[in-house]
Motif scaffolding. Sequence first.
Motif, PDB file in Angstrom:
ATOM      1  N   CYS A 103     -14.259 -22.626 -12.770  1.00 15.26           N
ATOM      2  CA  CYS A 103     -15.569 -22.234 -13.299  1.00 15.26           C
ATOM      3  C   CYS A 103     -16.012 -20.892 -12.733  1.00 15.26           C
ATOM      4  O   CYS A 103     -16.680 -20.113 -13.424  1.00 15.26           O
ATOM      5  CB  CYS A 103     -16.605 -23.314 -13.012  1.00 15.26           C
ATOM      6  SG  CYS A 103     -16.361 -24.821 -13.985  1.00 15.26           S
ATOM      7  N   ALA A 104     -15.635 -20.587 -11.487  1.00 16.20           N
ATOM      8  CA  ALA A 104     -15.957 -19.284 -10.913  1.00 16.20           C
ATOM      9  C   ALA A 104     -15.277 -18.169 -11.711  1.00 16.20           C
ATOM     10  O   ALA A 104     -15.880 -17.118 -11.978  1.00 16.20           O
ATOM     11  CB  ALA A 104     -15.523 -19.232  -9.454  1.00 16.20           C
ATOM     12  N   LYS A 105     -14.029 -18.405 -12.080  1.00 20.67           N
ATOM     13  CA  LYS A 105     -13.304 -17.422 -12.898  1.00 20.67           C
ATOM     14  C   LYS A 105     -13.921 -17.316 -14.288  1.00 20.67           C
ATOM     15  O   LYS A 105     -14.068 -16.228 -14.850  1.00 20.67           O
ATOM     16  CB  LYS A 105     -11.833 -17.851 -13.007  1.00 20.67           C
ATOM     17  CG  LYS A 105     -10.933 -16.863 -13.735  1.00 20.67           C
ATOM     18  CD  LYS A 105     -10.705 -15.606 -12.928  1.00 20.67           C
ATOM     19  CE  LYS A 105      -9.652 -14.722 -13.577  1.00 20.67           C
ATOM     20  NZ  LYS A 105      -9.465 -13.458 -12.821  1.00 20.67           N
ATOM     21  N   LEU A 106     -14.335 -18.460 -14.838  1.00 24.68           N
ATOM     22  CA  LEU A 106     -14.930 -18.485 -16.176  1.00 24.68           C
ATOM     23  C   LEU A 106     -16.203 -17.660 -16.239  1.00 24.68           C
ATOM     24  O   LEU A 106     -16.377 -16.826 -17.133  1.00 24.68           O
ATOM     25  CB  LEU A 106     -15.224 -19.937 -16.574  1.00 24.68           C
ATOM     26  CG  LEU A 106     -15.978 -20.152 -17.886  1.00 24.68           C
ATOM     27  CD1 LEU A 106     -15.111 -19.744 -19.071  1.00 24.68           C
ATOM     28  CD2 LEU A 106     -16.392 -21.616 -18.017  1.00 24.68           C
ATOM     29  N   VAL A 107     -17.126 -17.874 -15.304  1.00 22.65           N
ATOM     30  CA  VAL A 107     -18.421 -17.188 -15.375  1.00 22.65           C
ATOM     31  C   VAL A 107     -18.290 -15.693 -15.131  1.00 22.65           C
ATOM     32  O   VAL A 107     -19.088 -14.903 -15.660  1.00 22.65           O
ATOM     33  CB  VAL A 107     -19.435 -17.804 -14.388  1.00 22.65           C
ATOM     34  CG1 VAL A 107     -19.657 -19.274 -14.702  1.00 22.65           C
ATOM     35  CG2 VAL A 107     -19.023 -17.626 -12.943  1.00 22.65           C
ATOM     36  N   ASP A 108     -17.283 -15.281 -14.353  1.00 21.94           N
ATOM     37  CA  ASP A 108     -17.107 -13.850 -14.115  1.00 21.94           C
ATOM     38  C   ASP A 108     -16.382 -13.160 -15.265  1.00 21.94           C
ATOM     39  O   ASP A 108     -16.508 -11.943 -15.437  1.00 21.94           O
ATOM     40  CB  ASP A 108     -16.335 -13.617 -12.813  1.00 21.94           C
ATOM     41  CG  ASP A 108     -17.221 -13.790 -11.587  1.00 21.94           C
ATOM     42  OD1 ASP A 108     -18.443 -13.980 -11.770  1.00 21.94           O
ATOM     43  OD2 ASP A 108     -16.691 -13.741 -10.464  1.00 21.94           O
ATOM     44  N   ASN A 109     -15.631 -13.907 -16.040  1.00 21.57           N
ATOM     45  CA  ASN A 109     -14.930 -13.323 -17.193  1.00 21.57           C
ATOM     46  C   ASN A 109     -15.789 -13.272 -18.444  1.00 21.57           C
ATOM     47  O   ASN A 109     -15.402 -12.650 -19.435  1.00 21.57           O
ATOM     48  CB  ASN A 109     -13.654 -14.119 -17.496  1.00 21.57           C
ATOM     49  CG  ASN A 109     -12.515 -13.752 -16.562  1.00 21.57           C
ATOM     50  OD1 ASN A 109     -12.627 -12.831 -15.777  1.00 21.57           O
ATOM     51  ND2 ASN A 109     -11.424 -14.475 -16.648  1.00 21.57           N
ATOM     52  N   ASP A 110     -16.951 -13.937 -18.426  1.00 17.86           N
ATOM     53  CA  ASP A 110     -17.831 -13.969 -19.605  1.00 17.86           C
ATOM     54  C   ASP A 110     -19.272 -13.826 -19.129  1.00 17.86           C
ATOM     55  O   ASP A 110     -20.097 -14.711 -19.308  1.00 17.86           O
ATOM     56  CB  ASP A 110     -17.633 -15.283 -20.359  1.00 17.86           C
ATOM     57  CG  ASP A 110     -18.201 -15.243 -21.771  1.00 17.86           C
ATOM     58  OD1 ASP A 110     -18.874 -14.249 -22.110  1.00 17.86           O
ATOM     59  OD2 ASP A 110     -17.991 -16.215 -22.523  1.00 17.86           O
ATOM     60  N   GLN A 111     -19.586 -12.686 -18.531  1.00 19.50           N
ATOM     61  CA  GLN A 111     -20.878 -12.507 -17.893  1.00 19.50           C
ATOM     62  C   GLN A 111     -22.026 -12.371 -18.885  1.00 19.50           C
ATOM     63  O   GLN A 111     -23.186 -12.586 -18.514  1.00 19.50           O
ATOM     64  CB  GLN A 111     -20.843 -11.288 -16.973  1.00 19.50           C
ATOM     65  CG  GLN A 111     -20.423  -9.999 -17.647  1.00 19.50           C
ATOM     66  CD  GLN A 111     -20.307  -8.862 -16.655  1.00 19.50           C
ATOM     67  OE1 GLN A 111     -21.253  -8.543 -15.948  1.00 19.50           O
ATOM     68  NE2 GLN A 111     -19.143  -8.241 -16.588  1.00 19.50           N
ATOM     69  N   ILE A 112     -21.760 -12.036 -20.123  1.00 16.66           N
ATOM     70  CA  ILE A 112     -22.824 -11.983 -21.124  1.00 16.66           C
ATOM     71  C   ILE A 112     -23.273 -13.399 -21.465  1.00 16.66           C
ATOM     72  O   ILE A 112     -24.469 -13.680 -21.624  1.00 16.66           O
ATOM     73  CB  ILE A 112     -22.340 -11.245 -22.388  1.00 16.66           C
ATOM     74  CG1 ILE A 112     -22.060  -9.771 -22.048  1.00 16.66           C
ATOM     75  CG2 ILE A 112     -23.368 -11.350 -23.504  1.00 16.66           C
ATOM     76  CD1 ILE A 112     -21.536  -8.976 -23.214  1.00 16.66           C
ATOM     77  N   ARG A 113     -22.329 -14.300 -21.558  1.00 16.77           N
ATOM     78  CA  ARG A 113     -22.638 -15.700 -21.848  1.00 16.77           C
ATOM     79  C   ARG A 113     -23.237 -16.392 -20.620  1.00 16.77           C
ATOM     80  O   ARG A 113     -24.209 -17.135 -20.731  1.00 16.77           O
ATOM     81  CB  ARG A 113     -21.367 -16.417 -22.286  1.00 16.77           C
ATOM     82  CG  ARG A 113     -21.520 -17.904 -22.534  1.00 16.77           C
ATOM     83  CD  ARG A 113     -20.176 -18.479 -22.975  1.00 16.77           C
ATOM     84  NE  ARG A 113     -20.205 -19.918 -23.117  1.00 16.77           N
ATOM     85  CZ  ARG A 113     -19.135 -20.652 -23.382  1.00 16.77           C
ATOM     86  NH1 ARG A 113     -17.962 -20.069 -23.545  1.00 16.77           N
ATOM     87  NH2 ARG A 113     -19.212 -21.952 -23.495  1.00 16.77           N
ATOM     88  N   PHE A 114     -22.657 -16.134 -19.463  1.00 16.84           N
ATOM     89  CA  PHE A 114     -23.119 -16.783 -18.237  1.00 16.84           C
ATOM     90  C   PHE A 114     -23.954 -15.785 -17.437  1.00 16.84           C
ATOM     91  O   PHE A 114     -23.464 -15.119 -16.527  1.00 16.84           O
ATOM     92  CB  PHE A 114     -21.923 -17.296 -17.424  1.00 16.84           C
ATOM     93  CG  PHE A 114     -21.102 -18.313 -18.166  1.00 16.84           C
ATOM     94  CD1 PHE A 114     -21.585 -19.588 -18.385  1.00 16.84           C
ATOM     95  CD2 PHE A 114     -19.852 -17.979 -18.665  1.00 16.84           C
ATOM     96  CE1 PHE A 114     -20.833 -20.522 -19.075  1.00 16.84           C
ATOM     97  CE2 PHE A 114     -19.092 -18.911 -19.364  1.00 16.84           C
ATOM     98  CZ  PHE A 114     -19.590 -20.186 -19.571  1.00 16.84           C
ATOM     99  N   THR A 115     -25.210 -15.683 -17.812  1.00 14.62           N
ATOM    100  CA  THR A 115     -26.122 -14.738 -17.181  1.00 14.62           C
ATOM    101  C   THR A 115     -26.577 -15.254 -15.816  1.00 14.62           C
ATOM    102  O   THR A 115     -26.346 -16.416 -15.462  1.00 14.62           O
ATOM    103  CB  THR A 115     -27.347 -14.529 -18.060  1.00 14.62           C
ATOM    104  OG1 THR A 115     -28.058 -15.784 -18.173  1.00 14.62           O
ATOM    105  CG2 THR A 115     -26.947 -14.056 -19.461  1.00 14.62           C
ATOM    106  N   ALA A 116     -27.246 -14.389 -15.067  1.00 12.76           N
ATOM    107  CA  ALA A 116     -27.790 -14.804 -13.774  1.00 12.76           C
ATOM    108  C   ALA A 116     -28.771 -15.951 -13.942  1.00 12.76           C
ATOM    109  O   ALA A 116     -28.812 -16.872 -13.119  1.00 12.76           O
ATOM    110  CB  ALA A 116     -28.469 -13.614 -13.092  1.00 12.76           C
TER     111      ALA A 116
END
Length: 223
Positions: A103-116
């Motif tokens: 999940c750490a890799k996922l959120v960093d590879n799709d930062q527009i989808r996984f915002t702060a």
Amino acid sequence: MSLHLGTEDQTMTNTMSASKAFSRDDFSEPTKRTLAARVNYRCSNPECGAPTSGPQVEPGKALNVGVAAHITGAAPGGPRYNSAMTPEQRADVANGIWLCQTCAKLVDNDQIRFTAMVLQDWKAVAEQAAFDQVGKTLPRRDVLQIIDKLVNESYPEKAGITEKLTADGYDLCWTTANDESERVDLNGWESVLLNQPDGTKARLKVCDHPIVGGYLILLKKKR
């Protein structure tokens, strides 16, 4: 008067400049342990909740597949980097979230989808779930425990739930309390259930809706 640097001095200057340019505001080891403990060493992604710590085969040793991830990037150019923050703020526990490696890799590879904001919501929910379970007996594994998860109507889209279920061939709709039984029993809809860090399932619910009153619950149906 101009100052000429020798080869060794110039090399040291270049090294220091490169080091500064690529410096990261990483978490300390105590901060990493705190982030993990605050969610009971489980991934904070509500769609995951995987345990991240356990025993190795060798007695006396443990393994860890968890990551203390930055909500806003640790260095310029990093995912969700916020230049307005100080180095101390970036390395603070408030800017961290505990995730499994996937999940750490996922959120960093799709930062527009996984915002702060999405990651902050995940963190708050995971910490509350861990707090609610402190000192309490776990539910029986053979009995499905379903709880209500109070959210706003924009949560499914922000958390990527809408996109995932749509890609899997589901239609989604919010339904009122009065219509829930008919939609589920007669029309083939079912509740959207999310895996929680404590092993329960949660259905998404909007409480005290200003227009219809009562509550709304999110349903899905295979096309």
